[in-house]
Design an enzyme around this catalytic site. Sequence first.
Site, PDB file in Angstrom:
ATOM      1  N   ILE A  31      -9.088  -1.215  -5.384  1.00  0.00           N
ATOM      2  CA  ILE A  31      -9.133  -0.598  -6.538  1.00  0.00           C
ATOM      3  C   ILE A  31     -10.421   0.091  -6.876  1.00  0.00           C
ATOM      4  CG2 ILE A  31      -8.701  -0.627  -9.100  1.00  0.00           C
ATOM      5  CD1 ILE A  31      -6.432  -1.147  -7.215  1.00  0.00           C
TER       6      ILE A  31
ATOM      7  N   GLU B  83      -4.846   7.533  -0.752  1.00  0.00           N
ATOM      8  CA  GLU B  83      -3.727   8.329  -1.418  1.00  0.00           C
ATOM      9  C   GLU B  83      -2.860   9.041  -0.320  1.00  0.00           C
ATOM     10  OE1 GLU B  83      -5.292  10.975  -4.415  1.00  0.00           O
ATOM     11  OE2 GLU B  83      -7.006   9.952  -4.868  1.00  0.00           O
TER      12      GLU B  83
ATOM     13  N   GLY C 137       0.961  -1.102   0.083  1.00  0.00           N
ATOM     14  CA  GLY C 137       0.195   0.091  -0.067  1.00  0.00           C
ATOM     15  C   GLY C 137       1.067   1.106  -0.077  1.00  0.00           C
TER      16      GLY C 137
END
Length: 395
Positions: A167, A378, A141
Amino acid sequence: MSASKVDPSTAHLALPFFDDAHRELARGLLPWAAAQDVDERDDRAACRDWVKRLGNGGWLRYCVPAAFGGALEKLDSRALVLLRETLAFHSPLADFAFAMQGLGSGAITLAGNASQQAEYLSAVARGDKIAAFALSEPEAGSDVGAMAMQAVDTGTAWRLDGAKTWISNGGIADFYCVFAKTDPNGGTRGITAFIVDADAKGLDTSERIEVMAPHPLATLRFGACDVPHGAQLGELNGGFKLAMRTLDIFRASVAAAALGMARRALSEAIAHAKSRRMFGQTLADFQLTQAKLGDMAALVDSAALLTYRAAWMRDEGERTGKPFGDYTAAAAMAKMCATENAQRVIDMAVQMHGGSGVQVGMKVESLYRDIRALRIYEGATEVQQLIIGKSVLRG
């Protein structure tokens, strides 16, 4: 009184971070976003609906450059910030659908060849193709260098083997920008990007991931998945830098999504405080309520300034052709503070609503679930802290 159709304040548009093109964009988007009514009970159907609406409305044109049907000459972080903030205020799922069109196609904008850009970017801008960005793996990750997925040149094609997980748009995307190891011993310097169409033989996208705030997520499994040499995206073994450049463009926009949710929570709290009566007065008449609203407003505005600054710094760097300050650290500050502040603001809004705040169907209840993932994806808050800390030590 409900804040469901209340638009966020436009006072921030007067700040010097924005120019007339951004102000025109925001003023057109506000009434459009408020007028949309999408059934979001099925997150996958809703995302498809949002992509089509955003495409028809012309808003996805801000995800690609003008040469391929985009609204602006190149990707503009401030435009992305304004779009995501406004969409997230009205619907976090609409924000998700918009953001993934940009993130999922961003690597093609940055590094695609002419034929790749022509094939995919215009379709993304119209909402005809749904995009996805496939970087994360079960054991990779934050540590991208630990990536295990392999891409081997068979002489006639690239053969992909491995798995990607968490995803976004997995299972509904028309294509995936996929990152795989082309040099098994190269670490981050041995990764290459590929464009993989959803119907590629050997790609299984059926394994859904269910999360607390419904979003279309899936694990992708590649088993002897052959893609043509022309599917290579960017330079051989240049995938890590391409992934980081793509994420850098959109990191400030993640902060904007959190900002939009925080603004909505504040609006809901204000509306509730003004209408809820107890002990012969409204909730808003209590000084404790006023103090809480003051805290919430300050948290929102501080996050906004960091978010707008980061987007402006990135755009200035693009305009001048050289780095404008430490944009990476500025974007990390924005992402960290906006997501953490939004969590606090939304929590206070839920508390202010009392029992109704945890009732399914209430806006603050869904925001409470929606915001949690933004502190992780993110780049988790802890990763942003490391980025900022290293920047500070460098001076």
